[in-house]
Scaffold this active site. Sequence first.
Site, PDB file in Angstrom:
ATOM      1  N   GLN A  49       0.831  -1.194   0.000  1.00  0.00           N
ATOM      2  CA  GLN A  49       0.000   0.000   0.000  1.00  0.00           C
ATOM      3  C   GLN A  49       0.869   1.248   0.000  1.00  0.00           C
ATOM      4  O   GLN A  49       2.083   1.182   0.171  1.00  0.00           O
ATOM      5  CB  GLN A  49      -0.900   0.019   1.237  1.00  0.00           C
ATOM      6  CG  GLN A  49      -0.122  -0.038   2.542  1.00  0.00           C
ATOM      7  CD  GLN A  49      -0.989  -0.467   3.711  1.00  0.00           C
ATOM      8  OE1 GLN A  49      -2.202  -0.496   3.611  1.00  0.00           O
ATOM      9  NE2 GLN A  49      -0.355  -0.803   4.817  1.00  0.00           N
TER      10      GLN A  49
ATOM     11  N   ASP B 265      -0.996   0.800  13.043  1.00  0.00           N
ATOM     12  CA  ASP B 265      -0.553   2.094  13.573  1.00  0.00           C
ATOM     13  C   ASP B 265      -0.264   2.014  15.073  1.00  0.00           C
ATOM     14  O   ASP B 265       0.310   2.942  15.647  1.00  0.00           O
ATOM     15  CB  ASP B 265      -1.599   3.191  13.280  1.00  0.00           C
ATOM     16  CG  ASP B 265      -2.990   2.797  13.742  1.00  0.00           C
ATOM     17  OD1 ASP B 265      -3.095   1.997  14.699  1.00  0.00           O
ATOM     18  OD2 ASP B 265      -3.971   3.278  13.157  1.00  0.00           O
TER      19      ASP B 265
ATOM     20  N   ASP C 163      -1.208 -11.588   5.804  1.00  0.00           N
ATOM     21  CA  ASP C 163      -2.594 -11.288   5.518  1.00  0.00           C
ATOM     22  C   ASP C 163      -3.451 -11.970   6.605  1.00  0.00           C
ATOM     23  O   ASP C 163      -3.311 -13.179   6.832  1.00  0.00           O
ATOM     24  CB  ASP C 163      -2.947 -11.840   4.135  1.00  0.00           C
ATOM     25  CG  ASP C 163      -4.320 -11.403   3.677  1.00  0.00           C
ATOM     26  OD1 ASP C 163      -4.393 -10.768   2.620  1.00  0.00           O
ATOM     27  OD2 ASP C 163      -5.320 -11.681   4.379  1.00  0.00           O
ATOM     28  N   ALA C 164      -4.294 -11.194   7.268  1.00  0.00           N
ATOM     29  CA  ALA C 164      -5.061 -11.740   8.394  1.00  0.00           C
ATOM     30  C   ALA C 164      -5.936 -12.914   7.960  1.00  0.00           C
ATOM     31  O   ALA C 164      -6.129 -13.874   8.708  1.00  0.00           O
ATOM     32  CB  ALA C 164      -5.922 -10.646   9.023  1.00  0.00           C
TER      33      ALA C 164
ATOM     34  N   ASP D 165      -9.347  -4.263  12.919  1.00  0.00           N
ATOM     35  CA  ASP D 165      -9.234  -2.836  12.605  1.00  0.00           C
ATOM     36  C   ASP D 165      -8.634  -2.694  11.206  1.00  0.00           C
ATOM     37  O   ASP D 165      -7.521  -2.218  11.039  1.00  0.00           O
ATOM     38  CB  ASP D 165      -8.340  -2.171  13.672  1.00  0.00           C
ATOM     39  CG  ASP D 165      -8.327  -0.647  13.542  1.00  0.00           C
ATOM     40  OD1 ASP D 165      -9.187  -0.109  12.814  1.00  0.00           O
ATOM     41  OD2 ASP D 165      -7.450  -0.017  14.157  1.00  0.00           O
TER      42      ASP D 165
END
Lengths: 551, 535
Positions: free
Chosen positions: A274, A332, A386-387, A407
Site C-alpha cells: 500500500q 498504527d 494477511d489476516a 481494525d
Amino acid sequence: MTLVVSDEPKEVSLLDPPKRRVWGPQAAPAAPERVPEKATATLLLVTVLIIATCGLVYELLASTLASFVLGDAVMQYSTVIGVYLSAMGIGAWLSGRVEGGVARTFVEIEIAVALVGGLSAPVLFMAFAHLSWFRVVLYAIVLVIGILVGMEIPLLLRILRERYAFKDLIARVLTVDYLGALVGSLAFPIFFVPKLGLVRTSLVIGGINALTAIGSTFLLAEDVKPHKTGLLARAGLVLAILIAGTVGAERITLLAEEGLYADEIVYAKQTTYQRIVVTRGRSSFQLFLNGNLQFSSADEYRYHEALVWPALAARAEAGLPTRNVLVLGGGDGLGLRELLKSPGLESITIVDLDPGMTALAKTMPLLRNLNEGSFFDPRVHVVNDDAYVWLGDKRNEALRYDVVIADFPDPNHYALGKLYTTRMYALMKQHLGEGGVISVQSTSPLFARRSFWCIARTMEKAGLEVAPYHVFVPSFGEWGFTLARAAGPAPTPLIPQKLPALPFKPKYLDDPSLRQLFVLARDMESLEVEINRLDNQVLVHYYEAEWKRYL
Amino acid sequence: MIDRRDFLTTFLGATASAVACKRAPPSPNLVGELGGANFERGHRLREPELRAKLAGPLPVEKVRVAIVGGGPAGLSAAWRLLRAGVRDFVILELEDVAGGTSRGGESAVSRYPLGAHYVPVPGPEARALITLFDELGLVEGREPDGTPIIAEQVLCRAPEERLFYRGTWYEGLYLHAGASPRDLAQFRAFKKELAKWNKWRDPKGRHAFVIPLSRASDDPEVLALDAMSMDAWMRARGFDSPRLRWLVDYGCRDDYALSLEQASAWAGLFYFVSRMGADSQSAELITWPDGNGELVRRLAGSVGDRLRTGMTVGQIDDDGTLGVLDRDGVAKRISAERVIVALPRFVARNVVTSLRGREESAAFDYGAWVVANLHLRDRPTSYGVPFAWDNVLYESKSLGYVVATHQAGRDHGPTVWTWYYAIAEDGKPTREKLLKATHRDWADVAYSDLAPTHREFATLVDRIDVFRWGHAMTRPRVGARVALAKASPATAIGKLHFAHTDLSGVALFEEAHDHGVRAAEEVLAALEIASPTIR
C-alpha cells in the site's frame, strides 16, 4: 547588513555598465590595470540576484518544513531565521579569512550551497521520518547553509571591487541582494510551494545554484584558471546528484500527490502492499493508506477508545478477565496503546499485512509518541501476514483469544472485502476462547449505512451475536463498530453498561457515554442487506456505491 | 529450430505475432521446464518388445481388485471400494504422480494447476460426487432441491473473471463494453434458449444436459443437436453477434479444444446448460490454488500405499490378468478377481487384449493442451477492473490465465499464473509443431500473449514452466455423442470394468468420478459385496 548611502546624488541604473573614468577616484586604491568587461560585471550582478534569491528560498524552505512537521509556526520561523541570519554573520566573518583565490573560493562555496541546500528538504523529511533528533539535523543544516550563503556576498564584493567604484559597488550589490530577497520571498509561496512542493523546490534551487557555479567558473575563467576543470567537474557532479534526486524523489515520491492532501506530506512511502502517507496540519497529523484517512492525531482517541473498550467492558461484565488479545490490522499501534492500558493483559498478537506500516509505527517519532511506543511493549507480538491467510492457516488453528479486534481499512476493494466475509468471521469465531468477544471496525453507519449493516448481518450469519454501535469522530464523521460474541445463551447481555475498573480515566469514554454508543438514531437504523461472502463480495459494491456520493 | 514468427503466428495469429515480434522475446535466462505425460513409458506400450517381455512364465501377484490408471476415474473407483470396506486392491499408475489431467504442481510461492482447475457446484443429480465432497468437508448443507451448499472458502472468490479487450480489463466473460442493443438482444435471447433447455425434461423426467451424463436424456430431440455444429445451431437462430459468438467459441475451446464450427450443438449447449442451477444462473465454481489437484491429492492420500506409480501395464486380459513392468523394468503378472480399466481410451485400446485391432469409434478424438505456469515476483499493473481468478483475452487464441494465489486469499506479492492453450486446429502440421517445439518456443507464446496485457509484466516474470498434454481431452465433434452411444465403451468385458471420462465423450472430473464409482459398484456386485449404490 547596513545600507551605505552614497554621498553623490547621481542616478545610477542598476545594471549600468561601469564608467570607471567618472567614478574612478573612489575605486582608485585597488584599480587594476585591465579594463573590466562590461558583460562580465553585469553578469556578476545577475549572479548576486540569483544567489540572493536562492539564499532566501533555503531559509524559507527550512522554516516552512520545520513548521509543517513540528507545528508551532511562530517558533519554527523565529528559530530557523535566527539561526540562519547568525550563521550568515559567521559566514561573513569567515570570508575575511579567505586570503587568496577569492574567485575560486566563491565558486567552491556555490557548489557547496548547491549540494547542501539542494538536498536540505529531502534530507530533512527523511530525518523526520526516521530520527528522534530531527531538530539537531534541522539546525545543523540551517547553520551550514547560513554560513555558506553568508560568505557569498562578501566574496562577490571582493571580486567586483575591481570593476566598480566602492560606493557604487555597495549600492548595486546590496540593491540586487535585497531585490533577490523580494523575488525569493514572492516566488516561494506563489510559485515554488504550490507548483513544485518542498522537496522539488529544494532540489531545483540547488540545481540553480549549481548552474550558477558553472556560469561563474566561465565568467571568472581568468581568476580560477588552474582549477577550472576541477570546479566544473564538481559542479557537474552536484548537478547530476540533484537531477538524480529529483528523478528518485519522483519514484519514492513525496511529490506527485502533494496536491491531493489538504496538509503537507511529511512522509510518503509505497510499500509492496500500500501507499503510506503521513501529513501534518496546523496542530495535528494524519495517516493515509492508499489515499484513505486512517486517523487524525486530533481525535483518534475517540475512535480507538470506542474500538477497544466496549469489548473489554463486555468481558469484564461477564466476569471474565482479558488476558490474550488478537488484533487484526491496526498496524498504527493506536489500538494497541488502548489495550496495553487494560489491567491484567498478558499478551497481544497483532497481525498486520504490511511490515512497512508496523515498522513505521515503531520508528517514526510522531507515530511512536502517539501510540506511546506500544510496539516496544514485551507483551506485543507482531506478525506480518494477511489476516485472512493467517487465521486460516492450519498451524494457527489451536490458538484462542479472549478478545479479537479487527481494525482493517474500509472494504473499498476485493483484497480488503475478503476480510469482512462470513468466512473471515467464522475464522475469527473459531479463534475465540470461552466467552470471547470480537470488535470490528465497520465503516460509517451514516455515510455507508448499507455497508455498515452488511457487516453486522454477515457477522450474524457466521454464528455471532452482534451489537452494532457508533461514535462521532470529527475527522471521520459518524463512525461504526460491531461488537460480537458466539451466538447462544450467555450469562450477561452483550452490550456493556459500564467500563471495567481502570486506574486511569479514558479521554473520551465514561459509563454513560459507553451506553450511548449503542444507541443508533433513525438515520442509522438497520436496513435490508445481502450477506457478504467470498464468492459474491457484495460489500465492496455497497461500499463503492455509498461513498461515491460523498467523494 | 522453429521460426519464431511462424510459430507465434500458428498459435497466436498473425496480428499478435507481428506485435510480439516487434518486442524482444523473453530473455534466454528465463528458466523453466518442459513437462508432460511420460512419453517414453507411454510409447513403450505400443512396442512389440514390451509384449515379448510380458510373454512366458512370470511371477504372479494375486490381488482382489486391480485398478489400472491413477487419474480421477481410478482414484474415485478406489475411494468407492474403500467405502465398501474393500481393502485388497492396487492402483497401477504409469506416471510418477497420480492425478492424471487433474494434477497440480507446487513451488515455494504457491500450489498451481497443471490441468483441470475447477468443478462447478454439482446439481442434486451428482449424488456420488456430493457424497465425496461431503466426506472432504466441503458441504455445509443442502438447498431444498438437494443442491449442496458448498463451503465458502472453496467457492471461487469474487471477482471470478475478467476480460481483456483493446488495452483494458472488463468485468465478466461477456464483453459488455461497446455492445450494441442488437448484441445485447441476442445475448438475452441466447440466455433464454439456455434457460429453456435448462427447464426441458423428457417423458421420463430426465434433463437434456446434466452432470453426470449417465442421468441425461437420450430423447431424439436432444440427440438431434448432436447432428449439427454449434455454429449451425447459432446461425439457424440468427445469433450472429460477434461477441456472443466469441463467448460460445471460448466455451468450446475451453472445455473441448474445439471451435464452435467443430463442436456439436449438443456439446455447445451442454457446456452452458449442464452447469446451470434451477434458477438458470451459472453455478458457482469450486476451485483450489492447484485447481482439481487438491481433489486428486486428497483422494490419493486416502488410498495410501495401494497406489503404485511408475508401473507400465502392458497387457490386460479379459480374465483379469495383467502384464506389468515396474519402474525398474522388471516384469511380472498381476492376477485380479476384477480389473477396473481407468485408462484413457487411446491407451486402453493398445493395452486391453480384446480391444486391440478393433476399429476405433469416431467418438474418440483427442485435443491437445498446453499449460504454462508463470512465476511472477510481484503483481503487475493492469488497466480496468482488478485481477480476477480467471483472466481471459478477447483478442487472443489462448484461454487466458488463472491466478493460483487468488483462492488462497494472497492478494499481494509473488504469484503464479496458469496460462492455458487448447489446440483446436486440426491437421498434422499443428500437431508436429506442438511436438517439435522446445520449452523456449512455448514460453515465448505464453509470454507474447500476456506481455501486452500488463505493465511491467516483462520485468516481473521469473520462470515459465510449460506442460504439454498431447491427449488432453476427448472432443465432442458433430456426431460424436451418437457414435459413442453406439460403441457403448463402458460395457464390461469378461472381468474388466471400464471407467474414464472419455466414456462420456467430454473431459470432466465429474464424469470421471461417476464412471469410477459405477465401475467400482459393478465390481462390488460381481464380488457379491453388499453396498447400496451411492449414485
